[in-house]
Design an enzyme around this catalytic site. Structure first.
Site, PDB file in Angstrom:
ATOM      1  N   ASP A   8       0.806  -1.233   0.090  1.00  0.00           N
ATOM      2  CA  ASP A   8       0.006  -0.079   0.116  1.00  0.00           C
ATOM      3  C   ASP A   8       1.166   1.284  -0.100  1.00  0.00           C
ATOM      4  O   ASP A   8       0.665   2.374   0.637  1.00  0.00           O
ATOM      5  CB  ASP A   8      -1.088   0.131   0.972  1.00  0.00           C
ATOM      6  CG  ASP A   8      -1.781  -1.425   1.028  1.00  0.00           C
ATOM      7  OD1 ASP A   8      -2.157  -1.712   0.206  1.00  0.00           O
ATOM      8  OD2 ASP A   8      -2.169  -1.722   2.229  1.00  0.00           O
ATOM      9  N   GLU A   9       2.030   1.222  -0.593  1.00  0.00           N
ATOM     10  CA  GLU A   9       2.879   2.373  -0.861  1.00  0.00           C
ATOM     11  C   GLU A   9       2.506   3.398  -1.595  1.00  0.00           C
ATOM     12  O   GLU A   9       2.872   4.391  -1.794  1.00  0.00           O
ATOM     13  CB  GLU A   9       4.339   1.781  -1.112  1.00  0.00           C
ATOM     14  CG  GLU A   9       5.095   1.101  -0.072  1.00  0.00           C
ATOM     15  CD  GLU A   9       4.634  -0.205  -0.362  1.00  0.00           C
ATOM     16  OE1 GLU A   9       3.775  -0.713  -1.200  1.00  0.00           O
ATOM     17  OE2 GLU A   9       5.451  -1.153   0.179  1.00  0.00           O
ATOM     18  N   GLY A  10       1.433   2.956  -2.513  1.00  0.00           N
ATOM     19  CA  GLY A  10       0.852   3.895  -3.707  1.00  0.00           C
ATOM     20  C   GLY A  10       1.476   3.298  -5.056  1.00  0.00           C
ATOM     21  O   GLY A  10       1.676   4.281  -5.989  1.00  0.00           O
ATOM     22  N   LYS A  11       1.902   2.117  -5.237  1.00  0.00           N
ATOM     23  CA  LYS A  11       2.326   1.504  -6.372  1.00  0.00           C
ATOM     24  C   LYS A  11       1.378   1.757  -7.500  1.00  0.00           C
ATOM     25  O   LYS A  11       1.838   2.089  -8.510  1.00  0.00           O
ATOM     26  CB  LYS A  11       2.499  -0.144  -6.245  1.00  0.00           C
ATOM     27  CG  LYS A  11       3.407  -0.297  -5.195  1.00  0.00           C
ATOM     28  CD  LYS A  11       3.439  -1.969  -4.985  1.00  0.00           C
ATOM     29  CE  LYS A  11       2.256  -2.694  -4.319  1.00  0.00           C
ATOM     30  NZ  LYS A  11       2.170  -2.062  -2.799  1.00  0.00           N
ATOM     31  N   GLY A  35      -4.611  -4.309  -3.609  1.00  0.00           N
ATOM     32  CA  GLY A  35      -5.483  -3.358  -4.084  1.00  0.00           C
ATOM     33  C   GLY A  35      -4.735  -2.093  -4.521  1.00  0.00           C
ATOM     34  O   GLY A  35      -4.262  -1.413  -3.536  1.00  0.00           O
ATOM     35  N   THR A 234       3.326 -12.699   2.618  1.00  0.00           N
ATOM     36  CA  THR A 234       2.355 -13.338   1.505  1.00  0.00           C
ATOM     37  C   THR A 234       2.971 -14.512   1.047  1.00  0.00           C
ATOM     38  O   THR A 234       4.067 -14.898   1.346  1.00  0.00           O
ATOM     39  CB  THR A 234       1.942 -12.276   0.450  1.00  0.00           C
ATOM     40  OG1 THR A 234       0.906 -12.918  -0.392  1.00  0.00           O
ATOM     41  CG2 THR A 234       3.200 -12.048  -0.487  1.00  0.00           C
ATOM     42  N   ARG A 298      -9.629  -2.947   6.438  1.00  0.00           N
ATOM     43  CA  ARG A 298      -8.929  -3.036   7.683  1.00  0.00           C
ATOM     44  C   ARG A 298      -8.230  -1.806   7.865  1.00  0.00           C
ATOM     45  O   ARG A 298      -7.541  -1.226   7.117  1.00  0.00           O
ATOM     46  CB  ARG A 298      -7.994  -4.298   7.897  1.00  0.00           C
ATOM     47  CG  ARG A 298      -8.825  -5.678   7.919  1.00  0.00           C
ATOM     48  CD  ARG A 298      -7.911  -6.589   7.969  1.00  0.00           C
ATOM     49  NE  ARG A 298      -7.293  -6.611   6.566  1.00  0.00           N
ATOM     50  CZ  ARG A 298      -6.109  -7.541   6.654  1.00  0.00           C
ATOM     51  NH1 ARG A 298      -5.700  -8.296   7.908  1.00  0.00           N
ATOM     52  NH2 ARG A 298      -5.578  -7.704   5.421  1.00  0.00           N
TER      53      ARG A 298
END
Ligand code: GDP
Ligand code: IMO
Ligand code: MG
Length: 421
Positions: A8-11, A35, A234, A298
């Site tokens: 979720d770094e903003g890829k 996501g 993961t 979440r």
């Protein structure tokens, strides 16, 4: 392009910037546990499986062999994009990619339930069980959708074992292979088939013709099955090296590796987090940064930027540059801390300790920098940034030892600036 933290770094939004100048964008691992959010003209696109280049007509989006695909999710995503006017006809799927089946999702959920206090905090999408089947050679692949009898027999074989586990270990009723086969053959296969193509051949021809190909990592370096904070990881390898395996090209083809880093740190799910904040600054980062999972909703855990992890990520991925995101989220802070080293049993570490038990005991050594107390969201060039913001970014650059090429100051497509030349 690869996440250097815990995801979720903003890829997605950085892929969107770079894809402007690329002909192909390839996902090489992960599945719909990802996501990736893009905001274009105020419209939000949250992509799970389809590469973030899809919004450009000139880009061929490719899902490589290293990805695990839930075909229902894929079709829903195609439909959702179509409803927004985005054409997915160019999408190409590798026949060798594995399918995430309903029983993978059931097993993921049941296994998490069984772990009790040792939960990993998975997305419960079936990703781990699907990759486990791939390694066990009991997986179902995209190309199996093209051969109904083969598909039925593979499902019968795989479920003969899975149903024993489902029933005897978990008390679940089990999954009927023939019903599942009927659904896949009648409803899924006809819709997926047109997208299946020779992704390896296509990529090699593109590279041979000198076209630019962008590989979009999902998850991130410290969720990597080998290099992450195992077992809180993961089940695939997000690191840059896997772009080769997960798409079928050789090492010589890669000439640039962009690491994506948030200006602070977040993690969703369990596992170690040396710079985690349990105070009002942590809550502030959650609220201002809207740190809630893109598809699971979440709340993400938050903390200060960890340069030890970042340095390790630069090594593991051979990053040639960094894109720094969400700098604007720090706008209101009086001072900002950066973890520059770990201390473990009186010893200083500049890179991750090689043993997890040392990592677990790490105490962060912080540098403290002044905040800028200015709204950065309109900045479009380096000289729009206040001195303190330039100093913060330059400090991170020195800590990581590679140039920070882009700095993002808001979720919108245009909200970024070029920092390093
Ligand atoms: P990904 O999984 O790495 O693609 O990242 P996600 O999309 O899961 O999470 C990043 C979130 O931050 C999304 O909601 C983005 O719209 C948002 N975002 C990305 N870059 C920026 C930025 O520079 N500033 C702000 N405020 N939000 C950003
Ligand atoms: P993107 O691509 C953040 C985390 C889960 C959990 C662990 C294992 O959007 O950055 P899994 O379902 O993969 O077996 O869960 O990995 N996780 C992510 N965290 N961003 C992601 O993807 C993630 N994908 C998996 O929260 O801790
Ligand atoms: Mg995400």
């Amino acid at each position: 392009m690869v996440g250097t933290q815990w995801g979720d770094e903003g890829k997605g939004r950085v892929v969107d910037i770079v894809a402007k100048e690329c002909a192909h964008v390839v996902r090489y691992q992960g599945g719909h546990n990802a996501g990736h959010t893009l905001v274009v003209d105020g419209e939000v696109f949250a992509l799970q499986l389809i590469p973030s280049g899809i919004l450009y007509d000139h880009v061929v989006p490719i899902i490589g062999n290293g990805v695990v695909i839930d075909p229902r999710v894929l079709l829903t995503e195609i439909d959702t994009l179509a409803a927004k006017g985005v054409n997915c006809e160019r999408l190409m799927l590798s026949p060798q990619a594995h399918l995430v089946m309903p029983y993978h999702q059931i097993l993921d959920e049941l296994a998490e339930g069984r772990r009790g206090d040792n939960k990993i905090g998975t997305t419960k999408r079936g990703i781990g069980p699907a990759y486990a089947d791939k390694a066990s050679r009991t997986g179902i692949r995209v190309e199996d959708l093209l051969d109904p009898e083969h598909l039925r027999s593979r499902l019968r074989g795989s479920l003969a074992e899975k149903n024993v586990i489902l029933r005897d270990v978990y008390g679940h009723e089990g999954v009927d292979p023939d019903r599942l086969a009927d659904e896949l053959i009648d409803e899924i296969a006809p819709r997926v088939a047109p997208y299946i193509g020779d992704t390896v051949g296509h990529l090699h021809e593109a590279l041979h013709a000198g076209e630019r190909v962008l590989f979009e990592g999902a998850q991130a370096t410290f969720l990597d099955l080998d290099h992450g904070t195992y077992p809180f990881v993961t089940s695939s390898n997000p690191v840059a090296g896997y772009a080769l395996v997960g798409s079928g090209i050789g090492p010589g083809a890669i000439d640039q590796v962009i690491g994506i880093a948030k200006a602070y740190l977040t993690r969703v799910g369990a596992g170690p987090f040396v710079t985690e904040l349990h105070d009002e600054i942590g809550d502030h980062l959650v609220e201002v940064g809207r740190e809630y999972g893109t598809n699971t909703g979440r709340r993400r855990r938050t903390g200060w930027f960890d340069a030890v992890m970042a340095r390790q990520a630069v090594r593991l991925n051979a990053c040639t540059e960094i894109a720094l995101t969400k700098l604007d989220v720090l706008d209101q802070l009086e001072t900002i801390k950066v973890c520059v080293a770990y201390e473990v049993d009186g010893r200083r570490y500049e890179y991750l300790p090689h043993l997890r038990r040392l990592h677990d005991k790490a105490i962060p050594v912080y540098a403290e920098l002044p905040g800028w107390k200015t709204d950065l969201s309109e900045a479009t060039e380096r000289h729009d940034l206040p001195r303190e913001a330039v100093e913060y970014v330059s400090f991170l650059e020195r800590q990581m030892g590679v140039p920070i090429r882009f700095v993002c100051v808001g979720p919108g497509r245009e909200q970024y600036l070029r920092f390093a030349a």
